[in-house]
Design an enzyme around this catalytic site. Sequence first.
Site, PDB file in Angstrom:
ATOM      1  CG  ASP A  64      -8.683  -4.260  -2.689  1.00 47.50           C
ATOM      2  OD1 ASP A  64      -9.871  -4.103  -2.395  1.00 47.50           O
ATOM      3  OD2 ASP A  64      -8.001  -3.421  -3.282  1.00 47.50           O
ATOM      4  CG  HIS A  80      -2.070   0.903   1.111  1.00 52.58           C
ATOM      5  ND1 HIS A  80      -1.987   2.252   1.345  1.00 52.58           N
ATOM      6  CD2 HIS A  80      -3.340   0.648   0.736  1.00 52.58           C
ATOM      7  CE1 HIS A  80      -3.175   2.785   1.126  1.00 52.58           C
ATOM      8  NE2 HIS A  80      -4.011   1.849   0.748  1.00 52.58           N
TER       9      HIS A  80
HETATM   10  N1  ACO Z   1       4.081  -7.838  -4.667  1.00 59.48           N
HETATM   11  C1  ACO Z   1       5.447  -7.865  -4.795  1.00 59.48           C
HETATM   12  N2  ACO Z   1       6.243  -6.767  -4.645  1.00 59.48           N
HETATM   13  C2  ACO Z   1       5.632  -5.611  -4.367  1.00 59.48           C
HETATM   14  C3  ACO Z   1       4.225  -5.511  -4.219  1.00 59.48           C
HETATM   15  C4  ACO Z   1       3.450  -6.682  -4.377  1.00 59.48           C
HETATM   16  N3  ACO Z   1       2.104  -6.638  -4.246  1.00 59.48           N
HETATM   17  N4  ACO Z   1       3.913  -4.231  -3.936  1.00 59.48           N
HETATM   18  C5  ACO Z   1       5.075  -3.539  -3.911  1.00 59.48           C
HETATM   19  N5  ACO Z   1       6.119  -4.366  -4.165  1.00 59.48           N
HETATM   20  C6  ACO Z   1       7.542  -4.011  -4.149  1.00 59.48           C
HETATM   21  C7  ACO Z   1       7.941  -3.198  -5.369  1.00 59.48           C
HETATM   22  O1  ACO Z   1       8.408  -4.016  -6.406  1.00 59.48           O
HETATM   23  C8  ACO Z   1       8.995  -2.286  -4.813  1.00 59.48           C
HETATM   24  O2  ACO Z   1      10.197  -3.031  -4.667  1.00 59.48           O
HETATM   25  P1  ACO Z   1      11.630  -2.286  -4.851  1.00 59.48           P
HETATM   26  O3  ACO Z   1      11.700  -1.257  -3.759  1.00 59.48           O
HETATM   27  O4  ACO Z   1      12.632  -3.374  -4.706  1.00 59.48           O
HETATM   28  O5  ACO Z   1      11.631  -1.675  -6.225  1.00 59.48           O
HETATM   29  C9  ACO Z   1       8.522  -1.969  -3.388  1.00 59.48           C
HETATM   30  O6  ACO Z   1       7.719  -3.119  -3.026  1.00 59.48           O
HETATM   31  C10 ACO Z   1       7.685  -0.699  -3.296  1.00 59.48           C
HETATM   32  O7  ACO Z   1       6.616  -0.797  -4.260  1.00 59.48           O
HETATM   33  P2  ACO Z   1       6.037   0.441  -5.078  1.00 59.48           P
HETATM   34  O8  ACO Z   1       5.397  -0.064  -6.320  1.00 59.48           O
HETATM   35  O9  ACO Z   1       7.105   1.495  -5.231  1.00 59.48           O
HETATM   36  O10 ACO Z   1       4.962   0.986  -4.063  1.00 59.48           O
HETATM   37  P3  ACO Z   1       3.781   1.971  -4.419  1.00 59.48           P
HETATM   38  O11 ACO Z   1       3.482   2.704  -3.173  1.00 59.48           O
HETATM   39  O12 ACO Z   1       4.088   2.782  -5.637  1.00 59.48           O
HETATM   40  O13 ACO Z   1       2.574   0.989  -4.823  1.00 59.48           O
HETATM   41  C11 ACO Z   1       0.745  -0.495  -4.655  1.00 59.48           C
HETATM   42  C12 ACO Z   1       1.591   0.593  -3.956  1.00 59.48           C
HETATM   43  C13 ACO Z   1       0.300   0.013  -6.032  1.00 59.48           C
HETATM   44  C14 ACO Z   1      -0.487  -0.761  -3.821  1.00 59.48           C
HETATM   45  C15 ACO Z   1       1.608  -1.758  -4.796  1.00 59.48           C
HETATM   46  O14 ACO Z   1       1.983  -2.247  -3.521  1.00 59.48           O
HETATM   47  C16 ACO Z   1       0.915  -2.865  -5.600  1.00 59.48           C
HETATM   48  O15 ACO Z   1       1.019  -2.893  -6.827  1.00 59.48           O
HETATM   49  N6  ACO Z   1       0.168  -3.811  -4.909  1.00 59.48           N
HETATM   50  C17 ACO Z   1      -0.580  -4.833  -5.592  1.00 59.48           C
HETATM   51  C18 ACO Z   1      -1.905  -4.251  -6.071  1.00 59.48           C
HETATM   52  C19 ACO Z   1      -2.888  -3.993  -4.953  1.00 59.48           C
HETATM   53  O16 ACO Z   1      -3.091  -4.818  -4.082  1.00 59.48           O
HETATM   54  N7  ACO Z   1      -3.523  -2.818  -5.000  1.00 59.48           N
HETATM   55  C20 ACO Z   1      -4.533  -2.411  -4.023  1.00 59.48           C
HETATM   56  C21 ACO Z   1      -4.039  -1.294  -3.198  1.00 59.48           C
HETATM   57  S1  ACO Z   1      -5.195  -0.924  -1.911  1.00 59.48           S
HETATM   58  C22 ACO Z   1      -6.379  -0.015  -2.661  1.00 59.48           C
HETATM   59  O17 ACO Z   1      -6.208   0.681  -3.604  1.00 59.48           O
HETATM   60  C23 ACO Z   1      -7.667  -0.157  -2.101  1.00 59.48           C
END
Ligand code: ACO
Length: 431
Positions: A359, A302
Site C-alpha cells: 500500500d 506486514h
Molecule cells: N509503524 C510503527 N511501528 C509499527 C508499525 C508501523 N507501521 N507496524 C508495526 N509496528 C511495530 C509495533 O508497534 C510492534 O512493536 P513492538 O514489538 O515494540 O510492540 C512491532 O512493530 C510488531 O507489530 P505488530 O502490530 O505486532 O505486527 P502485526 O503483524 O500484528 O501487524 C500490520 C501488521 C497490521 C500490517 C502493522 O504492521 C501495521 O499496523 N501497519 C500499518 C498499517 C498498514 O500499512 N497496513 C497494511 C498492511 S498490508 C495489507 O493489508 C495489504
Amino acid sequence: MSSARLTLDDKQYELPVVVGSEGEVALDISALRAQSGAITLDPGYGNTGSCMSAITFIDGEKGILRYRGYSIEEVAEKASFTEVCYLLVYGKLPTQSELLEFDRKLTYHSLLHEDMKNFFAGFPATAHPMAMLSAMVASLSAYYPDEDGSEDVPLNIVRLLSKARTIAAFSYKKSIGQPFVYPRNDLSYTENFLHMMFAVPAEPYRVSPVVNRALNLLLILHADHEQNCSTSTVRMVGSSQANLFASISAGICALWGPLHGGANQKVIEMLEAIRRDNSDYQKYVAMAKDKASGFRLMGFGHRVYKNFDPRSRILKAAADEVLAEMGKRDPLLEIAQHLERVALEDPFFVERKLYPNVDFYSGILYRAMGIPTNMFTVMFALGRLPGWIAQWKEMREDKQTRINRPRQIYTGATERAWEPIEDRERVPASV
Ligand code: ACO
C-alpha cells in the site's frame, strides 16, 4: 519428519506432521481436543494454518510471492489481469482460445440489472464507495439466487468479476454527481473500467495506454495473498455454505479496515498531512517510534513479510515510470521516498523488520491515474476479487471443508445465581 510429540501433564500425544510442497511444516492438531481435551490458543492466528491451499505461495522471510507457482515479478511483467484471474480461479494458464472466450464472457456480463441503479440513488452523496460496493455485491445474490443450492457457480464467478467493475465505477459517478457511463463491448476489461470511471456523455474519452498499463499492473499485484484477513473472512463465511456474492461481500467489508486494504487511503492521508506540516517527515518517523503517540507509519510493516514486500518494489519502480511518462511530478512521491529511506536505516524499523508494504506506493500510482483517494480501497477490492473467488472455490471443492468454528478459552465469571432486579446496585443509565 513424520510426527511431533506433545507432553501434557503426564500424557504424551503424537501430532502428525504435514509438509507442504515448498517444505512448510505444520503440526496437525485436528484430533488434539478429542484425545486430550486441550485446544491451542493463537490470538491473531499468526501460527495457525486454517487450510491447505494450492493457490498462492508466500515466503515472508525471503520476500517471495508466487501465484500458482509463477513468480509475481514474472506475472507482473507478462500477464494481463484477466489472464491472472483465469490462472488463479482455474489453476492453470489459459490457452489463447480459452482466454479469448473468458474475456468475451467478462465483456458480455458487464451490465447491471437496471433496477440496481435505484440502490445507488438511495445512498447519500457522501457514502464511502466501499459501503456501496459491499452492499451491491451482496445484492447481486438477489438477482442471481441459489434456491435449493442451485447456484450456477461458474456463471456467477464471471458475473461477479465483470459486474463488480461496473458497480465500482457507478459508485464513483454517484459520489461526484455525474451520470452513469455504461460499459462498452469493444474495450478490454481494464479499458472498460477506466471508460466507465472517467468518460462523460458530453465528449469523447480516450483511454490512456499508460494509465491502462498501470491499472493492469495494480490489479495483478493485488490479485491474491493467501490467508489474509479478508480472504479468511471469505472462507469463513463461505464455510457456512453462504453463496458466492454474500461471501465476497463479507471479504470486501474485512478489507475496508485501515490495518488491511484501507491502508492505501491512509498512506496518502498521512503523506498529505506531512506535506501540510512543512514536509517534516523526520517528525513522523519519531512519532511512529513513540508508542505513546499511537501513530503508525501507514504502509509499513506486514504480518507475513519480514523483508521487502516484493509487490512494493514493483510498484515503486512503476510509480517512477508512470509519473515520468505522464510528465507529472507528485510531491507526495518525494516525501514517500524520504520516509522510506529514513525508516529503512532507523534501528526501530530495522529491528522489527518493518518494510514498505504494497500500500505504500499504490496510492501514488492511483493519484497519478486520476483515481480519488476514497476509491483506493475499492481498487484493491477489484484486484483481490479473483483471489477471493479462487479461495472460495477451492474451499467449496475441498472434501475436508467443515464449517469454520474456532473455540475459545473462557475467562468470564464462573456460574453464579441470578440477582433479582430490585437487589441490584444502581448503575449509570449509559452502561
Ligand atoms: N509503524 C510503527 N511501528 C509499527 C508499525 C508501523 N507501521 N507496524 C508495526 N509496528 C511495530 C509495533 O508497534 C510492534 O512493536 P513492538 O514489538 O515494540 O510492540 C512491532 O512493530 C510488531 O507489530 P505488530 O502490530 O505486532 O505486527 P502485526 O503483524 O500484528 O501487524 C500490520 C501488521 C497490521 C500490517 C502493522 O504492521 C501495521 O499496523 N501497519 C500499518 C498499517 C498498514 O500499512 N497496513 C497494511 C498492511 S498490508 C495489507 O493489508 C495489504
